[in-house]
Design an enzyme around this catalytic site. Structure first.
Site, PDB file in Angstrom:
ATOM      1  N   SER A  15     -21.058  -0.216  -9.389  1.00 27.34           N
ATOM      2  CA  SER A  15     -20.740   0.693  -8.283  1.00 27.34           C
ATOM      3  C   SER A  15     -19.394   1.350  -8.557  1.00 27.34           C
ATOM      4  CB  SER A  15     -20.704  -0.070  -6.960  1.00 27.34           C
ATOM      5  OG  SER A  15     -19.621  -0.983  -6.946  1.00 27.34           O
TER       6      SER A  15
ATOM      7  N   ARG B 202     -20.660   5.774 -15.438  1.00 29.72           N
ATOM      8  CA  ARG B 202     -21.384   4.814 -14.588  1.00 29.72           C
ATOM      9  C   ARG B 202     -22.888   4.994 -14.741  1.00 29.72           C
ATOM     10  NH1 ARG B 202     -23.020   5.721  -9.065  1.00 29.72           N
ATOM     11  NH2 ARG B 202     -23.659   3.754  -8.076  1.00 29.72           N
TER      12      ARG B 202
ATOM     13  N   ASP C  10       9.392   0.463  -3.607  1.00 32.83           N
ATOM     14  CA  ASP C  10      10.029   1.729  -3.247  1.00 32.83           C
ATOM     15  C   ASP C  10       9.039   2.875  -3.410  1.00 32.83           C
ATOM     16  OD1 ASP C  10      12.402   0.422  -2.727  1.00 32.83           O
ATOM     17  OD2 ASP C  10      13.160   0.686  -4.766  1.00 32.83           O
TER      18      ASP C  10
ATOM     19  N   ASN D 280     -12.551  -0.547   0.975  1.00 36.04           N
ATOM     20  CA  ASN D 280     -13.354   0.638   0.660  1.00 36.04           C
ATOM     21  C   ASN D 280     -14.288   0.948   1.819  1.00 36.04           C
ATOM     22  OD1 ASN D 280     -14.951   2.649  -0.454  1.00 36.04           O
ATOM     23  ND2 ASN D 280     -15.089   1.667  -2.457  1.00 36.04           N
TER      24      ASN D 280
ATOM     25  N   HIS E 187       7.810  -1.526   2.117  1.00 36.05           N
ATOM     26  CA  HIS E 187       9.006  -0.866   1.594  1.00 36.05           C
ATOM     27  C   HIS E 187      10.088  -1.857   1.180  1.00 36.05           C
ATOM     28  CE1 HIS E 187      11.337   2.527   0.596  1.00 36.05           C
ATOM     29  NE2 HIS E 187      10.818   3.366   1.469  1.00 36.05           N
TER      30      HIS E 187
END
Length: 668
Positions: free
Chosen positions: A496, A480, A645, A588, A641
């Site tokens: 970023s 980065r 799985d 985030n 779920h």
């Protein structure tokens, strides 16, 4: 058809003969008998009393089909075969009525934007017949069978036409097209069929009269014409997003008397997604504003303004109100004054009648999808299900939708409650002022209420489970820094950590496509495109615009699009196509110093990735000191779920870890 006893059926000892191919349809418990001038329905027992069931084979044939005598059907046959005609009427040749198609899952009505075929023209399978504006976009309507366009029932510009409403007539022969010049919806036989199917009225009660123009009025554009007002159109609160049920009118951009052209911005409306501009779709003059600036929680389809055709007519709507809209509808020629008075007298009793939560269809005839718990809750709370827009999969109404509808007081109830509250006394005023000093009730916006409703539905209906993994991002930080150093300049870029996370998540979804899916009642829908939603926090609430085809975009493109979407979200300028979609979400909170957290799945998606901050840790190493400093990023995957799985979720996290710890793989 014939019967063993030779009676009961008017077409006895006769059978229809046609050279056209046959298509079989099973009619249980009834035998349909039809001739060119007679069409009635008789029970099986009346025609063939010795048989328990019947099978009808539908034959498509013109009304001039030959009818010849045939021997009677033997009583020993287990299942009789009766030949009946395709839908046709004595005055018109055999034809097919084309209904308004449902071109999107959420479409309940549409607008005829343009006819691409003219009356009399030939139609082939796959030809574009018309352009239809749905709740999503303007789409091409393709022909499903060959023929000739005999009659257009809904002209260009027809608005709010319910699905399945007849819009055109198609015939097999070009010679038959000219015979439908005077054909209308009323002559299609629909009304007659309904009258035959309706139960006979009681002797002591007079049957209710139904205006003949009612079916046509239901499909026509909303236009009111009366003796007191010139011709005009009623402008309603639009549904600017699929989940919108009501909106706030922030500001009118036009004033009463202003000229309006197609494409002009009429008003700013706050939806459940963002503040959006409402554009005019036709020319005219703004004669009357019915809903003023700042109005809140205005249900969709509620009249908000009146558009006149001529500027000279604007002044005539000075005293026009929302109540006038219902009174301005033209009465049919056969409707008497007594009938209108009786209907007005019946209106209060109808409005005070309790809701019917057990209804399985909406007012427009479309089917309601309701969970059993929501139906029971609606019954207990006396809530009308037909007035609720569901937030579950395929717009299924769930318990939270019913509870939200039950918590909204009706205008009549609110006014009654206000009238019954007495003026506060001196002691009550002191108590009220003391209460005001303790707390303050901040009104919720439409956006905030929808967010709360969807998040509640997500936690109540989606079986969440959570997987957490730590990723070492030292190499990512180096790459980065190198890329940002080379990207400085006027047309440069700045990457970023979140941009790398989006790209790594998209590549992981490509490697493990099972996670890029959603749950439906009958199937698991796996998406071919990878569209990543990015959670953006604003003063008005949380928005999740998405990066389309994120797996095919470079890091610089992703960084530029994320920045642009975040700025639009904070300014309330996001377009509907930037919000309505996405197959996977990333939230985030690392920039706030949050180490790790568990996010709520964004329905109807099957997973969401929660990203924390990167922190420095001491980890064991083979160096002389025996340890080294590493940057560790903690991520948590929330999974549905029903779709993902545990092993599949772990496999996806391993793929994500591989990409995020080896960022050069993202360049491949």
């Amino acid at each position: 058809a014939t019967s063993p006893n030779g009676g009961g059926c008017p077409a006895s000892s006769s059978m229809l003969r046609t050279s056209r191919p046959l298509a079989s349809v099973v009619l249980r418990g009834a035998v349909a008998c039809r001739t060119p001038s007679l069409a009635r329905l008789y029970s099986v027992k009346s025609c063939i009393p010795s048989l328990s069931s019947a099978t009808a084979v539908v034959a498509r044939y013109p009304t001039t089909a030959n009818i010849t005598n045939t021997p009677a059907i033997s009583p020993s046959l287990a299942t009789p075969t009766i030949l009946i005609s395709r839908r046709s009427f004595a005055s018109y040749p055999s034809h097919v009525k084309v209904g308004m198609p449902a071109l999107s899952p959420t479409m309940t009505q549409g607008n005829i934007a343009k006819w691409r075929k003219k009356e009399g023209e030939q139609i082939k399978v796959g030809d574009v017949v018309a352009e239809i504006e749905t709740d999503k976009a303007t789409m091409d309507f393709e022909a499903q069978e060959e023929g000739y366009l005999a009659k257009i029932l809904m002209p260009e510009g027809s608005r709010d036409v319910p699905i399945n409403t007849p819009i055109a007539v198609v015939v097999d022969s070009k010679a038959d097209a000219s015979k439908f010049t005077d054909y209308t919806v009323e002559k299609s036989g629909t009304d007659k069929k309904k009258e035959e199917a309706a139960p006979p009225p009681k002797k002591e009660e007079k049957p209710k009269e139904t205006p003949a123009a009612a079916p046509a009025a239901a499909a026509a554009p909303k236009s009111n014409t009366s003796a007191s007002y010139p011709p005009h159109n009623s402008l309603s609160m639009p549904a600017l997003s699929p989940t919108m049920t009501q909106g706030n009118l922030n500001k009118w951009r036009k004033k009463e008397g202003d000229a309006i052209k197609s494409g002009d911005i009429l008003a700013e409306i706050e939806t459940d997604k963002a503040s959006m501009e409402f554009e005019a779709t036709e020319d005219g003059f703004l004669a009357r504003i019915l809903v003023q600036d700042g109005a809140r929680d205005v249900p969709i389809n509620t009249p908000i303004a009146i558009i006149a055709n001529s500027k000279d007519d604007v002044a005539k709507f000075k005293d026009y109100s929302a109540d006038s809209a219902s009174k301005a509808a033209p009465a049919s020629s056969g409707e008497s004054k007594k009938a209108s008075e009786s209907s007005e007298a019946a209106a209060p009793s109808q409005s005070s009648a309790p809701a019917t939560p057990a209804s399985s269809t909406r007012k427009d005839g479309s089917r309601l999808f309701v969970s059993p718990l929501a139906r029971k809750t609606a019954s207990d709370s006396n809530v009308d299900l037909s007035s609720i827009t569901g937030t579950g999969p395929s717009q299924r109404i769930i318990k939270s939708d019913v509870l939200a509808a039950a918590s909204r007081p009706t205008p009549s109830a609110a006014s009654t409650a206000t009238a019954q509250i007495p003026a506060p006394s001196g002691a009550a005023k002191q108590q009220q002022s003391a209460t005001d000093a303790i707390y303050e009730d901040i009104p919720t916006t439409q956006i905030r209420r929808v967010i709360a409703q969807r998040l509640t539905m997500s936690k109540q209906t989606i079986p969440h489970y959570y997987l957490t993994m730590e990723c070492r991002v030292d190499e990512l930080m180096k790459v980065r820094a190198q890329l940002n150093a080379k990207g400085e300049g006027k047309n440069g870029y700045k990457l970023s950590v979140n941009d790398f996370v989006i790209k790594a998540a998209a590549q992981a979804l490509r490697r493990v496509p099972t996670v890029n899916a959603s749950w439906n009642e009958t199937a698991i829908r796996q998406f071919r495109s990878i569209d990543i939603n990015v959670a953006v926090s604003t003063d008005r609430g949380l928005f999740t615009p998405f990066i389309r085809d994120a797996d095919t975009k470079g890091l610089a493109t992703i960084a530029s699009q994320v920045k642009d979407l975040a700025e639009k979200a904070k300014a309330g300028k996001l377009a509907p196509d930037q919000l309505q979609g996405g197959t996977f979400t990333i939230s985030n909170l690392g920039m706030y110093g949050i180490k790790s957290f568990s996010a709520v799945i964004n329905p109807p998606q099957a997973a969401i990735l929660a990203v924390g901050s990167a922190e420095k840790r001491l980890i064991p190493s083979e160096s002389a000191e025996g340890y080294e400093v590493a940057n560790i990023l903690t991520v948590t995957l929330s999974c549905d779920h029903r779709v993902v799985d545990g092993a599949v979720g772990a496999e996806w996290l391993q793929a994500f870890k591989d990409y995020i710890e080896n960022p050069l793989k993202l360049m491949l």
